[in-house]
Design an enzyme around this catalytic site. Sequence first.
Site, PDB file in Angstrom:
ATOM      1  N   GLY A 114     -17.274  45.925 -79.444  1.00  0.00           N
ATOM      2  CA  GLY A 114     -17.437  46.274 -78.039  1.00  0.00           C
ATOM      3  C   GLY A 114     -18.586  47.226 -77.803  1.00  0.00           C
ATOM      4  O   GLY A 114     -18.644  47.915 -76.778  1.00  0.00           O
ATOM      5  N   SER A 115     -19.516  47.284 -78.783  1.00  0.00           N
ATOM      6  CA  SER A 115     -20.726  48.099 -78.652  1.00  0.00           C
ATOM      7  C   SER A 115     -20.420  49.569 -78.385  1.00  0.00           C
ATOM      8  O   SER A 115     -21.132  50.242 -77.625  1.00  0.00           O
ATOM      9  CB  SER A 115     -21.624  47.531 -77.537  1.00  0.00           C
ATOM     10  OG  SER A 115     -21.974  46.188 -77.795  1.00  0.00           O
ATOM     11  N   TYR A 126      -8.288  41.375 -79.978  1.00  0.00           N
ATOM     12  CA  TYR A 126      -8.240  42.058 -81.273  1.00  0.00           C
ATOM     13  C   TYR A 126      -6.823  42.115 -81.825  1.00  0.00           C
ATOM     14  O   TYR A 126      -6.629  42.086 -83.050  1.00  0.00           O
ATOM     15  CB  TYR A 126      -8.867  43.442 -81.159  1.00  0.00           C
ATOM     16  CG  TYR A 126     -10.372  43.351 -81.087  1.00  0.00           C
ATOM     17  CD1 TYR A 126     -11.108  42.941 -82.191  1.00  0.00           C
ATOM     18  CD2 TYR A 126     -11.055  43.618 -79.909  1.00  0.00           C
ATOM     19  CE1 TYR A 126     -12.485  42.812 -82.135  1.00  0.00           C
ATOM     20  CE2 TYR A 126     -12.444  43.497 -79.834  1.00  0.00           C
ATOM     21  CZ  TYR A 126     -13.151  43.094 -80.952  1.00  0.00           C
ATOM     22  OH  TYR A 126     -14.513  42.949 -80.892  1.00  0.00           O
ATOM     23  N   SER A 190     -19.221  44.106 -84.963  1.00  0.00           N
ATOM     24  CA  SER A 190     -20.178  44.709 -84.039  1.00  0.00           C
ATOM     25  C   SER A 190     -20.222  46.222 -84.258  1.00  0.00           C
ATOM     26  O   SER A 190     -20.490  46.677 -85.368  1.00  0.00           O
ATOM     27  CB  SER A 190     -19.805  44.342 -82.600  1.00  0.00           C
ATOM     28  OG  SER A 190     -20.731  44.862 -81.683  1.00  0.00           O
ATOM     29  N   PHE A 237     -25.708  34.954 -75.663  1.00  0.00           N
ATOM     30  CA  PHE A 237     -24.801  35.944 -75.083  1.00  0.00           C
ATOM     31  C   PHE A 237     -25.352  37.367 -75.046  1.00  0.00           C
ATOM     32  O   PHE A 237     -24.916  38.168 -74.217  1.00  0.00           O
ATOM     33  CB  PHE A 237     -23.451  35.971 -75.822  1.00  0.00           C
ATOM     34  CG  PHE A 237     -22.770  34.638 -75.925  1.00  0.00           C
ATOM     35  CD1 PHE A 237     -22.302  33.990 -74.795  1.00  0.00           C
ATOM     36  CD2 PHE A 237     -22.615  34.019 -77.160  1.00  0.00           C
ATOM     37  CE1 PHE A 237     -21.680  32.753 -74.886  1.00  0.00           C
ATOM     38  CE2 PHE A 237     -21.988  32.785 -77.263  1.00  0.00           C
ATOM     39  CZ  PHE A 237     -21.520  32.151 -76.123  1.00  0.00           C
ATOM     40  N   ASP A 288     -27.311  35.617 -83.955  1.00  0.00           N
ATOM     41  CA  ASP A 288     -27.186  37.004 -83.507  1.00  0.00           C
ATOM     42  C   ASP A 288     -28.573  37.637 -83.544  1.00  0.00           C
ATOM     43  O   ASP A 288     -29.222  37.663 -84.596  1.00  0.00           O
ATOM     44  CB  ASP A 288     -26.220  37.766 -84.412  1.00  0.00           C
ATOM     45  CG  ASP A 288     -26.025  39.214 -83.989  1.00  0.00           C
ATOM     46  OD1 ASP A 288     -26.647  39.649 -82.989  1.00  0.00           O
ATOM     47  OD2 ASP A 288     -25.242  39.922 -84.651  1.00  0.00           O
ATOM     48  N   GLY A 319     -18.895  36.691 -82.178  1.00  0.00           N
ATOM     49  CA  GLY A 319     -17.553  36.374 -81.702  1.00  0.00           C
ATOM     50  C   GLY A 319     -16.992  35.043 -82.152  1.00  0.00           C
ATOM     51  O   GLY A 319     -15.948  34.614 -81.646  1.00  0.00           O
TER      52      GLY A 319
END
Length: 344
Positions: A114-115, A126, A190, A237, A288, A319
């Site tokens: 989620g950065s 999750y 991530s 994305f 990515d 993802g």
Amino acid sequence: MAGSNEVNLNDSKRVVPLNTWVLISNFKLSYNILRRPDGTVNRDLAEYLDRKVTANIIPVDGVFSFDHVDRPTGLLNRVYMPAPLNEPQGGIVDLEKPLSTTEIVPVIVFFHGGSFTHSSANSTIYDTFCRRLVNLCKAVVVSVDYRRSPEHPYPCAYDDGWVAVNWVKSRTWLQSGKDSKVHVYLAGDSSGGNIVHHVAVRAAEAQVEVLGNILLHPMFGGQSRTESEKRLDGKYFVTVQDRDWYWRAYLPEGEDRDHPACNPFGPRGKSIEGLNFPKSLVVVAGFDLSQDWQLAYVEGLKRSGHQVKLLFLEQATVGFYFLPNNDHFYCLMEEIKNFVNPNC
């Protein structure tokens, strides 16, 4: 920047199963709504949009879960365990007995993605992923609800991760094997993958044993623009502009992306040569845009003298592991299972 939205959508649709594409596209849309130009996030709306699920002491698909809140820090950990075969309806969890006195049961401390800003340990995606880890990898999973930026910037996520690891290591009911110890692995996707590295460094420096790190397209970066960032910007994305926003939200004010949190093997990175650093499994998705930084991370581990395995999935996007609808998902789960159960 990337071209039109139509081009971006077509690029991702060609390589992603439709239900995965819809899922990640919805996340992308909500994230765009939640971020503000002033560097803040609409947290109230974020909590409203984040679909969450409660823990379940009654097993679902052979897995039960419960939440633990650390009183001194308020940190929540959600624990996932395989249901006892002789107690299919669940019941009171016996926190006095170890997991096993004969077999080794790996305990995976998981940090969600989620950065650094979005999602939580009780987010549905999750929660579901952690349950699959338990079932497919024959492990216990402890998912960490670390504090998020921009309200809680660097190093809050790392601090919470370190607290969680020490809590896990101190639980006698998570011990297993003839050596009666907690067999800890760290995993995350991530930003969670980024947290894995930095918590593992702290553990190595403190001589706290971690047996392995699993990093799923970890969020690393640097001040320069790489070839993959230019080539894949906005096509699958993620945009470079979005990533820059999240780094500004997490890093100390005034810092750039060569800060060691973002670029651990960069010009200001901390050397980990000579540390008893755990083995690593680094998973890179071929679509990515951060893959060049992830590959540089793999090379950095090798230069530092540490064991690392690279799983490069050429046709995967970020993802891809959220839904079991592609070969990459099952390949990943098999790799993780073998990584945490090396003697099987």
